[in-house]
Scaffold this active site. Sequence first.
Site, PDB file in Angstrom:
ATOM      1  CB  VAL A 247      -8.056 -23.230  -8.262  1.00 42.75           C
ATOM      2  CG1 VAL A 247      -8.717 -21.873  -8.136  1.00 42.75           C
ATOM      3  CG2 VAL A 247      -8.739 -24.240  -7.367  1.00 42.75           C
ATOM      4  CB  SER A 248      -5.328 -27.045  -8.736  1.00 41.46           C
ATOM      5  OG  SER A 248      -4.338 -28.042  -8.657  1.00 41.46           O
TER       6      SER A 248
END
Length: 578
Positions: A247-248
């Site tokens: 994620v990110s």
Amino acid sequence: MHEPASAIEPQRITGHRGDDDLLTAGLGAEGLRATAPPAFADAAHPAAAELRRRAIWSNWRGIADLSPGGGYGRLYGSFASMPGREYSALARVPGARHPHRVLVQVPDAFDAGRRCVVVAPSSGSRGIYGAIAVAAPWALPKGCAVAYTDKGAGTDYVDLDAGLGVRLDGTPARLDAAGEDLAFAPHVPAGAGGIAFKHAHSQDNPEADWGRHVKQAAEFALVALARAFPQDAPFTFGNTRVIAVGVSNGGGAVLRAAELEGDWLDAVVAGEPNVYVDGHGGRPFYDFATEAALLMPCALPHASPRAPAETAWRVRCAMLAAAGWLEGADALAQARSAHARMRAAGWTGQALEAGASSVDLNLWRAVAATYASAYGRHGVGEHPCGFAFSVQDAGSGSHPATPAERGAWWSDASGIPPGNGVGLVDPHLAPPDLALPGLLRLRALYAGQGEEATRVREGIAATRAAPPREGLPVLVVHGTDDGLIPPAFTSAPYVAAARAAGCDGVRYWQVRNGGHFDAFLAVPAYGARHAPMLPYVHAALDRVSAYLDGRAALPADAVIDARGRGAGVVEAAQLPMP
């Protein structure tokens, strides 16, 4: 290619059973939810096992919504005890000055009949456990190993005043000591003081190698599994399933891994990825981050009920207008001008409103200062705008770190100051808007001219993503209300570019009301608006796993009507699945 290109041997092997498991370090749901971190017996000299437990606590809390009513462990995720072993090492991609950490968690219940590795690069600039809440609760209960990498960033802070770095086990060691397994040992110019950290000071531009970091972690996992289960060796990319999830920044890393040649990777799930492609509206993170750092404090009064302090935004608006950035004879007109400028640059209304939290945290300035140094491959004391990092007093001064302050950095820090007592030193502070002079210099490194700007832009260009390998299943998941990594600049352009290149295995889930920070959802103002993203990342893993098993087709694109977390107990109806 079925065999790993290089064998990274484990440098440290530890067992984790009983009250010290792989998933929660024995803390369980109650311990992870505790507001106080696990204590050190001696704050000035924490032991490696204490540092690991506290790092796991810190990274769970930095990524997931662990509030009792939030749904983690009930609607999605798991806190189950997972006994097993950890294999860790320092790996180096070709051409890099410094290593990145790799760590593999091998559960005792590893399913040798259905060999599976989930590779999870850390989110943001976090340390080696920075993706534990993303991957481990899904993978470990299924008998899969989990391979982590810090992507050349992480929390291996160097105390330049004391001459101390961090060993593989998280404990301190002198930079000049022979034979130490230091995770980061930068060149230190004479007279340098303060704090150095890998993302800003490695001179490697780690983001350019995110994909290779992920692949090396996968290669290391095969070696670790062969050490753990020699009777079942060899473990190869031909007989072991490899799924990458992040994620990110971790989401961007797995998409960079997706473009690498070879049949080593079986599927990718990228949550709210920080990824840059040319065309289709794609913009590099440094571009929109420096734009937001300058304009968003002024634009928010026109975009969000959660505007910054009255005086602060009026001063920013006035100074930007005086510098020719905005139009308008009064503060409200200037706010409208700032808002219009950001909308014209591609910011959606949802991203602008959600960006208020990043303004409140002064996040844009912090990341811009670090990324400028990374993209320009600057070392200690070489920041093109003169920014530096030091341990700061309650006021505006700084001081050498105490052993107790230094002792918690590896476990507690996020990988980018400010935080944990380490702050950003801005030599350009000047009233009435203290941060603005430095921010204008940071912006000029992207939009201006000169050798330093060219150097930073070249570093940014090296991070550009390519389409995924032909036939690779890729599921991108992004919240429509992400104000830190807006999907209009990242996921949507990536998906469009991949499809334009003929990649038919790419799918895109857009989660309505999804933000960027699940860990903030327990905050009433944030949770009232935003839905968690981790349930959808875990659901995407379920879907690609079913596809690889031949039990289902790849899911279709979807716009998912998730509802805000709210103040009460989250129910399944708030989190519909496509």
